[in-house]
Design an enzyme around this catalytic site. Sequence first.
Site, PDB file in Angstrom:
ATOM      1  N   ASP A  30      56.116 -22.184  54.136  1.00 21.12           N
ATOM      2  CA  ASP A  30      56.087 -23.113  55.300  1.00 21.12           C
ATOM      3  C   ASP A  30      57.432 -22.840  55.836  1.00 21.12           C
ATOM      4  O   ASP A  30      58.539 -22.780  55.097  1.00 21.12           O
ATOM      5  CB  ASP A  30      55.649 -24.430  55.043  1.00 21.12           C
ATOM      6  CG  ASP A  30      55.345 -25.304  56.134  1.00 21.12           C
ATOM      7  OD1 ASP A  30      53.888 -25.563  56.204  1.00 21.12           O
ATOM      8  OD2 ASP A  30      55.930 -25.506  57.220  1.00 21.12           O
ATOM      9  N   GLU A 156      37.418 -23.275  57.203  1.00 21.78           N
ATOM     10  CA  GLU A 156      37.415 -24.140  56.172  1.00 21.78           C
ATOM     11  C   GLU A 156      36.609 -25.394  56.780  1.00 21.78           C
ATOM     12  O   GLU A 156      36.840 -25.951  57.973  1.00 21.78           O
ATOM     13  CB  GLU A 156      39.067 -24.794  56.332  1.00 21.78           C
ATOM     14  CG  GLU A 156      39.297 -25.959  55.178  1.00 21.78           C
ATOM     15  CD  GLU A 156      38.711 -25.601  53.951  1.00 21.78           C
ATOM     16  OE1 GLU A 156      39.388 -24.644  53.250  1.00 21.78           O
ATOM     17  OE2 GLU A 156      37.856 -26.300  53.363  1.00 21.78           O
ATOM     18  N   PHE A 157      35.995 -26.197  55.742  1.00 13.31           N
ATOM     19  CA  PHE A 157      35.147 -27.348  55.974  1.00 13.31           C
ATOM     20  C   PHE A 157      35.576 -28.535  55.359  1.00 13.31           C
ATOM     21  O   PHE A 157      34.670 -29.411  55.408  1.00 13.31           O
ATOM     22  CB  PHE A 157      33.674 -27.089  55.416  1.00 13.31           C
ATOM     23  CG  PHE A 157      33.164 -25.906  56.322  1.00 13.31           C
ATOM     24  CD1 PHE A 157      32.758 -25.835  57.730  1.00 13.31           C
ATOM     25  CD2 PHE A 157      33.046 -24.306  55.835  1.00 13.31           C
ATOM     26  CE1 PHE A 157      32.317 -24.662  58.359  1.00 13.31           C
ATOM     27  CE2 PHE A 157      32.366 -23.426  56.365  1.00 13.31           C
ATOM     28  CZ  PHE A 157      32.096 -23.349  57.776  1.00 13.31           C
ATOM     29  N   LEU A 273      25.882 -40.755  61.582  1.00  9.26           N
ATOM     30  CA  LEU A 273      25.011 -41.527  62.561  1.00  9.26           C
ATOM     31  C   LEU A 273      25.516 -43.167  62.647  1.00  9.26           C
ATOM     32  O   LEU A 273      24.819 -43.846  62.899  1.00  9.26           O
ATOM     33  CB  LEU A 273      23.695 -41.429  62.399  1.00  9.26           C
ATOM     34  CG  LEU A 273      22.760 -40.398  62.672  1.00  9.26           C
ATOM     35  CD1 LEU A 273      21.140 -40.592  62.284  1.00  9.26           C
ATOM     36  CD2 LEU A 273      22.766 -40.219  64.213  1.00  9.26           C
ATOM     37  N   GLY A 276      29.970 -46.535  66.574  1.00 14.14           N
ATOM     38  CA  GLY A 276      31.406 -46.899  66.682  1.00 14.14           C
ATOM     39  C   GLY A 276      32.269 -46.574  67.531  1.00 14.14           C
ATOM     40  O   GLY A 276      31.557 -46.270  68.664  1.00 14.14           O
ATOM     41  N   CYS A 283      40.331 -32.142  64.310  1.00 18.01           N
ATOM     42  CA  CYS A 283      39.449 -31.173  64.377  1.00 18.01           C
ATOM     43  C   CYS A 283      38.434 -31.106  65.626  1.00 18.01           C
ATOM     44  O   CYS A 283      38.223 -29.996  66.445  1.00 18.01           O
ATOM     45  CB  CYS A 283      38.802 -30.647  63.122  1.00 18.01           C
ATOM     46  SG  CYS A 283      39.820 -30.125  61.766  1.00 18.01           S
ATOM     47  N   LYS A 286      39.959 -30.839  69.327  1.00 14.90           N
ATOM     48  CA  LYS A 286      40.370 -29.583  69.495  1.00 14.90           C
ATOM     49  C   LYS A 286      39.339 -28.409  69.516  1.00 14.90           C
ATOM     50  O   LYS A 286      39.291 -27.551  70.424  1.00 14.90           O
ATOM     51  CB  LYS A 286      41.594 -29.336  68.542  1.00 14.90           C
ATOM     52  CG  LYS A 286      41.772 -28.053  68.107  1.00 14.90           C
ATOM     53  CD  LYS A 286      42.744 -27.957  67.228  1.00 14.90           C
ATOM     54  CE  LYS A 286      42.555 -27.706  65.896  1.00 14.90           C
ATOM     55  NZ  LYS A 286      41.701 -26.556  65.469  1.00 14.90           N
ATOM     56  N   ARG A 350      46.402 -37.435  64.086  1.00 10.35           N
ATOM     57  CA  ARG A 350      46.149 -36.700  65.238  1.00 10.35           C
ATOM     58  C   ARG A 350      44.716 -37.235  65.879  1.00 10.35           C
ATOM     59  O   ARG A 350      43.823 -37.417  65.196  1.00 10.35           O
ATOM     60  CB  ARG A 350      45.963 -35.220  64.724  1.00 10.35           C
ATOM     61  CG  ARG A 350      47.331 -34.750  64.426  1.00 10.35           C
ATOM     62  CD  ARG A 350      47.256 -33.443  63.780  1.00 10.35           C
ATOM     63  NE  ARG A 350      46.868 -33.262  62.518  1.00 10.35           N
ATOM     64  CZ  ARG A 350      46.704 -32.079  61.673  1.00 10.35           C
ATOM     65  NH1 ARG A 350      47.010 -31.150  62.103  1.00 10.35           N
ATOM     66  NH2 ARG A 350      46.072 -32.117  60.686  1.00 10.35           N
TER      67      ARG A 350
END
Length: 469
Positions: A30, A156-157, A273, A276, A283, A286, A350
């Site tokens: 990093d 990625e999930f 579902l 709110g 994610c 974006k 974010r």
Amino acid sequence: MRVSIIGTGYVGLTTGVCFAWLGHDVTCVDTDQAKVDSLARGVPTIYEPFLEQFMAEARDHIRFTTSYAEAIPGSEVVFIAVGTPPGPGGSPDLRYLAAAAKAVGRNFDGDYAVVVNKSTVPIGSGNWVDTLLCESWQEAHGSAARGQFSVASNPEFLREGTAIHDTLYADRVVIGSDATRSLEVLYTLYRPILDQTFVPPSYLPRPEDLGAVPLVSTDLASAELIKYAANAFLALKISYINEIGQLAEKVGADITQVAKGIGLDARIGSRFLQAGLGWGGSCFGKDTAALVSTASEYGLKMHIVEAAQTVNVRQRERVVEKLLGEMKILKGRTIALLGLAFKPNTDDLREAPAVAIARQLLDRGCRVKVHDPVALDRFRREYADLGPLGVICCETPEQTVEAADAVVLVTEWPQYREMNWEAVAQSMRTRLLLDGRNVLDRARLTRAGFHYLTMNGDIQAAVETTTAA
Ligand SMILES: NC(=O)c1ccc[n+]([C@@H]2O[C@H](COP(=O)([O-])OP(=O)(O)OC[C@H]3O[C@@H](n4cnc5c(N)ncnc54)[C@H](O)[C@@H]3O)[C@@H](O)[C@H]2O)c1
């Protein structure tokens, strides 16, 4: 296998730690020295359940560095997991991806490596990364690259808050590449997860119904599109129930019962579902914007995805409208926001709805008191500008609601459900509560004297439907 991970954020760190825990030899790179120093000491830089424990258990197989020269030579697989934040016009900002790809190309000195886009990147980025790798290899080595790299896409999930679980017990692994060799390498790397051959940690048991994890192996472009299509679908499912919720409010229906009634249909499913105040996080906003932007490059309009975005923006505005409708004057009022993170079990801020709502309330002349069980320090650091504008950070939920004119439950942390709401009612100036996630006990709060609102009105719960024939 020797694996390098570029970028140690939510995705890179989780991926690196999990592969190291499974016994691969992992080096994480990093550019942020402070992050690397902290991680090298075994201290996670993000809040994620079980991460610290996993890091400790994997410490013999993982290193952290800011040096590409230390990490890249000799790698068999290099994952790029840098951020791809929204850029102007909706398309993601790919400067970190480009910097990472060039640095890998410059520093690689082995025979062959698979370079994997794990970051969510627009369709076509695989080809672009391949070009950057080859160009920078040539610059550094003085000769053209000949088959040193294959580029793959491995979207990625994981969900923040259950990232380790989602990595070890994935619903599926998607690998896209136009080179058979890279598919084989990644298959070998993922084998312990695909075949579930590892011994599960006692504190994170394998789901009972999990067999082998399905592998979707495909071409590059399909893998890239799968990620965007998946996130957009989840986003529009949330916006759909929120739009139905707006109608439910008008006609006097109970949206939680409506959601239950449609979610039990196996073709629809009950997840995502929950009506709110809408989605947040790094994610969905974006990725829906990127999908719309990519489609427009091909002369296509994504009507459904754009509608989902519009509904989501509207939900946040409706919070302020609802408070205004009840209180008539917002100027000078104190509003308590419970929860800052975009969802429970993460400190990620974010695109957090709380931040957008706080800004709107400040614009209306309110004083805003905020609390979050884990994201408060990050909020102080990342939104230092909001303090002087009238946001007060509180260490406990009780301090937050004290003398407030209204409280909004923004993030459904379990501790907010378990608060002593009777005592809260005594400490507030006005007993107005907007449950932005439909999770609190309406009957109890009403008994405590609250005027209890949800995003879908303050109707009494409809008669509980039963599954009796
Ligand atoms: N966060 C999620 O839940 C999630 C889920 C699925 C996919 N994704 C995607 O994964 C990617 C990463 O997301 P994230 O949330 O982990 O981001 P993040 O911002 O938490 O982490 C990115 C990291 O990359 C580092 N970095 C930037 N440029 C670098 C460089 N040139 N070399 C080395 N490191 C560099 C940054 O310092 C940072 O630590 C994004 O494309 C995102 O869309 C995220």
